[in-house]
Write an enzyme that holds these catalytic residues in place. Sequence first.
Site, short mmCIF file in Angstrom:
data_model
loop_
_atom_site.label_atom_id
_atom_site.label_comp_id
_atom_site.label_asym_id
_atom_site.label_seq_id
_atom_site.Cartn_x
_atom_site.Cartn_y
_atom_site.Cartn_z
N LEU A 197 -9.16 4.13 10.73
CA LEU A 197 -10.22 3.62 11.43
C LEU A 197 -8.69 2.58 12.50
O LEU A 197 -9.70 2.07 13.86
CB LEU A 197 -10.50 2.04 10.86
CG LEU A 197 -10.71 0.58 10.93
CD1 LEU A 197 -12.05 0.57 11.24
CD2 LEU A 197 -10.71 -0.14 9.44
N SER A 198 -8.11 2.40 12.39
CA SER A 198 -6.84 2.55 13.76
C SER A 198 -7.49 3.04 14.49
O SER A 198 -7.41 2.38 15.99
CB SER A 198 -5.41 2.00 13.30
OG SER A 198 -5.11 1.18 12.03
N ASP A 203 -3.37 13.42 20.79
CA ASP A 203 -2.76 13.08 21.46
C ASP A 203 -2.66 13.11 20.01
O ASP A 203 -0.99 13.33 19.39
CB ASP A 203 -1.87 11.50 21.11
CG ASP A 203 -1.92 11.04 22.73
OD1 ASP A 203 -1.72 11.70 23.54
OD2 ASP A 203 -1.76 9.43 22.53
N ASP A 259 0.72 -1.50 0.25
CA ASP A 259 0.28 -0.01 0.41
C ASP A 259 0.90 1.20 -0.19
O ASP A 259 0.47 2.16 -1.28
CB ASP A 259 -1.04 0.00 0.93
CG ASP A 259 -1.90 -0.93 0.74
OD1 ASP A 259 -2.02 -1.12 -0.30
OD2 ASP A 259 -2.63 -1.28 1.90
N ASN A 303 -4.50 9.74 1.80
CA ASN A 303 -5.11 8.52 2.37
C ASN A 303 -5.96 9.81 3.86
O ASN A 303 -6.91 9.93 3.93
CB ASN A 303 -4.13 7.38 3.12
CG ASN A 303 -4.11 6.77 3.02
OD1 ASN A 303 -5.00 6.22 1.90
ND2 ASN A 303 -3.38 5.61 2.93
N GLU A 304 -5.00 10.87 4.29
CA GLU A 304 -5.67 11.36 5.34
C GLU A 304 -3.97 12.03 5.83
O GLU A 304 -3.21 12.18 5.46
CB GLU A 304 -5.26 10.98 6.82
CG GLU A 304 -4.22 10.55 7.46
CD GLU A 304 -3.64 8.62 6.79
OE1 GLU A 304 -2.63 8.85 6.75
OE2 GLU A 304 -4.46 8.14 7.14
N ALA A 322 -8.24 2.55 6.77
CA ALA A 322 -5.96 2.83 7.47
C ALA A 322 -6.12 3.43 8.88
O ALA A 322 -6.21 2.68 9.54
CB ALA A 322 -5.27 3.58 6.31
#
Length: 257
Positions: A161-162, A146, A46, A116-117, A158
């Site tokens: 979701l974690s 954090d 990825d 992605n982000e 990615a």
Amino acid sequence: MSRSFQSLSFQASNTVEAMASRDKLIRLYGDAEPAEADVIVALGGDGFMLQTLHETMNSGKLVYGMNRGSVGFLMNEFKIEDLRERIAAAVENDFHPLRMTTTNADGSSSIALAINEVSLFRQSYQASKLRVLIDGQVRLEELICDGLMVATPVGSTAYNLSAHGPILPLESPLLALTPVSAFRPRRWRGALLPNRVCVDIEVLEPEKRPVNAVADHTEVKSVIHVRVAQSEDTTARILSDPDRSWSDRILTEQFSN
């Protein structure tokens, strides 16, 4: 409608498996220069797919990935046989990345794109303290955490979701605003935003609580302000097998363990 792609350019990550696969495919299908190819075939994981998409954005090139990495969520299954036929039958997805614009503690500024982000992280043992504005209106006066991220549908499975953020269907016109270990407000779990909005994140107490910002793999140290908005004038193009489209992968992820 079926398409015909004759000219392929094979790009591989620097792993032994990816490089060996590239050699086999070149012997079978030849290898064009990336600028001349109909399709870029990315061999890796990825991370390598993200790298390839960044390199080909706004070039008009289509990218077809095959997994020679670990997770391979963004990749198609690796098969040597009938590659041109698979590519001709593939589903095309075009999408706009996020544009991250930062103002930094040293007075400089920077711009980076994220498929992605866009993420902000505390730089020290001190939790970050952030103010969040949506289209110029303060929505969170003070968020102690954090980190905080703005994730696209592509990136929602990615890091988002974690961090217990929502999975977004690929076609949804949404962004996920997801905190990492929010301390105050303790019960705030994030928000879903229309993808047309502009998100401004101000770093409070930046000298005491320094923060870094990351757009995919581009990191900026010691930011004091970050603006995130969809980059409408930038496009990435990716191909996926019809029996494992990106939309189906995201839907499947919502029912997996």
